[in-house]
Design a protein around this motif. Structure first.
Motif, mmCIF file in Angstrom:
data_model
loop_
_atom_site.group_PDB
_atom_site.id
_atom_site.type_symbol
_atom_site.label_atom_id
_atom_site.label_comp_id
_atom_site.label_asym_id
_atom_site.label_seq_id
_atom_site.Cartn_x
_atom_site.Cartn_y
_atom_site.Cartn_z
ATOM 1 N N GLN A 134 0.853 -1.188 0.000
ATOM 2 C CA GLN A 134 0.000 0.000 0.000
ATOM 3 C C GLN A 134 0.886 1.233 0.000
ATOM 4 O O GLN A 134 1.973 1.235 0.570
ATOM 5 N N LEU A 135 0.405 2.276 -0.632
ATOM 6 C CA LEU A 135 1.165 3.504 -0.809
ATOM 7 C C LEU A 135 0.235 4.688 -0.614
ATOM 8 O O LEU A 135 -0.882 4.686 -1.120
ATOM 9 N N VAL A 136 0.688 5.690 0.129
ATOM 10 C CA VAL A 136 -0.021 6.959 0.220
ATOM 11 C C VAL A 136 0.893 8.014 -0.392
ATOM 12 O O VAL A 136 2.079 8.097 -0.042
ATOM 13 N N THR A 137 0.362 8.791 -1.310
ATOM 14 C CA THR A 137 1.121 9.808 -2.021
ATOM 15 C C THR A 137 0.418 11.147 -1.908
ATOM 16 O O THR A 137 -0.808 11.220 -1.954
ATOM 17 N N PHE A 138 1.212 12.208 -1.764
ATOM 18 C CA PHE A 138 0.670 13.566 -1.813
ATOM 19 C C PHE A 138 1.772 14.515 -2.238
ATOM 20 O O PHE A 138 2.952 14.159 -2.250
ATOM 21 N N ARG A 139 1.375 15.721 -2.625
ATOM 22 C CA ARG A 139 2.330 16.766 -2.972
ATOM 23 C C ARG A 139 2.495 17.673 -1.762
ATOM 24 O O ARG A 139 1.556 17.929 -1.025
ATOM 25 N N MET A 140 3.719 18.151 -1.588
ATOM 26 C CA MET A 140 4.069 19.023 -0.489
ATOM 27 C C MET A 140 4.665 20.301 -1.051
ATOM 28 O O MET A 140 5.344 20.267 -2.083
ATOM 29 N N ALA A 141 4.402 21.428 -0.392
ATOM 30 C CA ALA A 141 4.971 22.710 -0.797
ATOM 31 C C ALA A 141 5.747 23.301 0.371
ATOM 32 O O ALA A 141 5.268 23.292 1.507
ATOM 33 N N SER A 142 6.946 23.782 0.085
ATOM 34 C CA SER A 142 7.781 24.415 1.107
ATOM 35 C C SER A 142 8.169 25.792 0.610
ATOM 36 O O SER A 142 8.818 25.921 -0.432
ATOM 37 N N ASN A 143 7.752 26.827 1.331
ATOM 38 C CA ASN A 143 8.038 28.204 0.940
ATOM 39 C C ASN A 143 9.298 28.700 1.619
ATOM 40 O O ASN A 143 9.459 28.550 2.826
ATOM 41 N N SER A 144 10.172 29.295 0.827
ATOM 42 C CA SER A 144 11.375 29.920 1.356
ATOM 43 C C SER A 144 11.035 31.374 1.674
ATOM 44 O O SER A 144 10.434 32.071 0.861
ATOM 45 N N ARG A 145 11.414 31.806 2.871
ATOM 46 C CA ARG A 145 11.146 33.194 3.260
ATOM 47 C C ARG A 145 12.450 33.844 3.674
ATOM 48 O O ARG A 145 13.329 33.198 4.208
ATOM 49 N N ARG A 146 12.524 35.128 3.425
ATOM 50 C CA ARG A 146 13.695 35.892 3.853
ATOM 51 C C ARG A 146 13.231 37.262 4.328
ATOM 52 O O ARG A 146 12.161 37.742 3.939
ATOM 53 N N TYR A 147 14.045 37.864 5.175
ATOM 54 C CA TYR A 147 13.708 39.186 5.699
ATOM 55 C C TYR A 147 14.256 40.243 4.749
ATOM 56 O O TYR A 147 15.442 40.278 4.429
ATOM 57 N N ASP A 148 13.382 41.102 4.246
ATOM 58 C CA ASP A 148 13.760 42.201 3.355
ATOM 59 C C ASP A 148 13.895 43.454 4.217
ATOM 60 O O ASP A 148 12.893 44.050 4.620
ATOM 61 N N SER A 149 15.144 43.832 4.508
ATOM 62 C CA SER A 149 15.363 44.971 5.406
ATOM 63 C C SER A 149 14.880 46.286 4.794
ATOM 64 O O SER A 149 14.487 47.200 5.518
ATOM 65 N N ALA A 150 14.900 46.398 3.460
ATOM 66 C CA ALA A 150 14.427 47.622 2.815
ATOM 67 C C ALA A 150 12.927 47.805 3.043
ATOM 68 O O ALA A 150 12.453 48.924 3.249
ATOM 69 N N ARG A 151 12.171 46.694 3.012
ATOM 70 C CA ARG A 151 10.722 46.755 3.240
ATOM 71 C C ARG A 151 10.369 46.626 4.711
ATOM 72 O O ARG A 151 9.262 46.941 5.118
ATOM 73 N N GLY A 152 11.318 46.051 5.482
ATOM 74 C CA GLY A 152 11.055 45.837 6.900
ATOM 75 C C GLY A 152 10.050 44.724 7.145
ATOM 76 O O GLY A 152 9.301 44.758 8.116
ATOM 77 N N ASP A 153 10.054 43.722 6.245
ATOM 78 C CA ASP A 153 9.061 42.652 6.352
ATOM 79 C C ASP A 153 9.623 41.361 5.747
ATOM 80 O O ASP A 153 10.591 41.379 4.995
ATOM 81 N N TRP A 154 8.983 40.252 6.097
ATOM 82 C CA TRP A 154 9.343 38.957 5.517
ATOM 83 C C TRP A 154 8.669 38.819 4.164
ATOM 84 O O TRP A 154 7.508 39.189 3.999
ATOM 85 N N VAL A 155 9.413 38.275 3.188
ATOM 86 C CA VAL A 155 8.864 38.068 1.848
ATOM 87 C C VAL A 155 9.135 36.639 1.399
ATOM 88 O O VAL A 155 10.142 36.035 1.777
ATOM 89 N N ASP A 156 8.201 36.105 0.613
ATOM 90 C CA ASP A 156 8.402 34.776 0.031
ATOM 91 C C ASP A 156 9.433 34.895 -1.080
ATOM 92 O O ASP A 156 9.433 35.856 -1.843
ATOM 93 N N SER A 157 10.302 33.885 -1.170
ATOM 94 C CA SER A 157 11.314 33.938 -2.219
ATOM 95 C C SER A 157 11.424 32.594 -2.944
ATOM 96 O O SER A 157 12.492 32.127 -3.240
#
Length: 148
Positions: free
Chosen positions: A26-49
């Motif tokens: 038996q097999l269970v399969t699914f898709r996974m998503a991993s978002n990379s985030r970084r701190y943008d000091s110019a915006r003063g906020d975290w952004v997805d990259s």
């Protein structure tokens, strides 16, 4: 073949699907998503990259646990062997897919809470502990510890 073991933190992107294979596995399969985030000091906020998508394959003891516990959108930590698959799509274009053969999988308790139900794989249930001599039942009949 070189197989890299790694941990990936992300979310379940598709509903886990169980398949019964001709050989009885038996097999269970699914898709996974991993978002990379970084701190943008110019915006003063975290952004997805960028987002990493991978197919997660779960075998043996993971099948039942994943099927009963995970659904689309759940935050998870997946640990396993990474493999890259190259293939030609229906449109004739060369494609590649990243796949993980999961060895361990669970909720990301930094982003959710989850009750734990332990499995007892063929082992006898642990015996009930003997009542402590320093306990008396409370109003609901549950043992309540007395403090001296």
């Amino acid at each position: 073949m070189y197989e890299a073991n790694t941990a990936v933190i992300g979310r379940v992107a598709t509903h886990p699907t169980r398949r019964d294979l001709p050989n009885g596995d038996q097999l269970v399969t699914f898709r996974m998503a991993s978002n990379s985030r970084r701190y943008d000091s110019a915006r003063g906020d975290w952004v997805d990259s960028g987002t990493l998508y991978l197919t997660v394959n779960c075998w043996r003891k993971l099948v039942e646990g994943v099927e009963a516990s995970l659904q689309r959108g759940d935050p998870i930590i997946a640990y396993g062997q990474l493999r890259s698959n190259e293939y030609t799509g229906r449109d004739g274009k060369e494609r590649s897919d990243l796949e993980m053969r999961a060895l361990a999988l669970g909720p990301d308790l930094g982003r959710c809470t989850a009750p734990v139900q332990r499995k007892h794989f063929g082992r006898a249930e642990p015996a009930e502990p003997a009542p402590d001599q320093n306990t008396e039942p409370d109003a609901a009949g549950e043992p309540a510890t007395q403090h001296s």
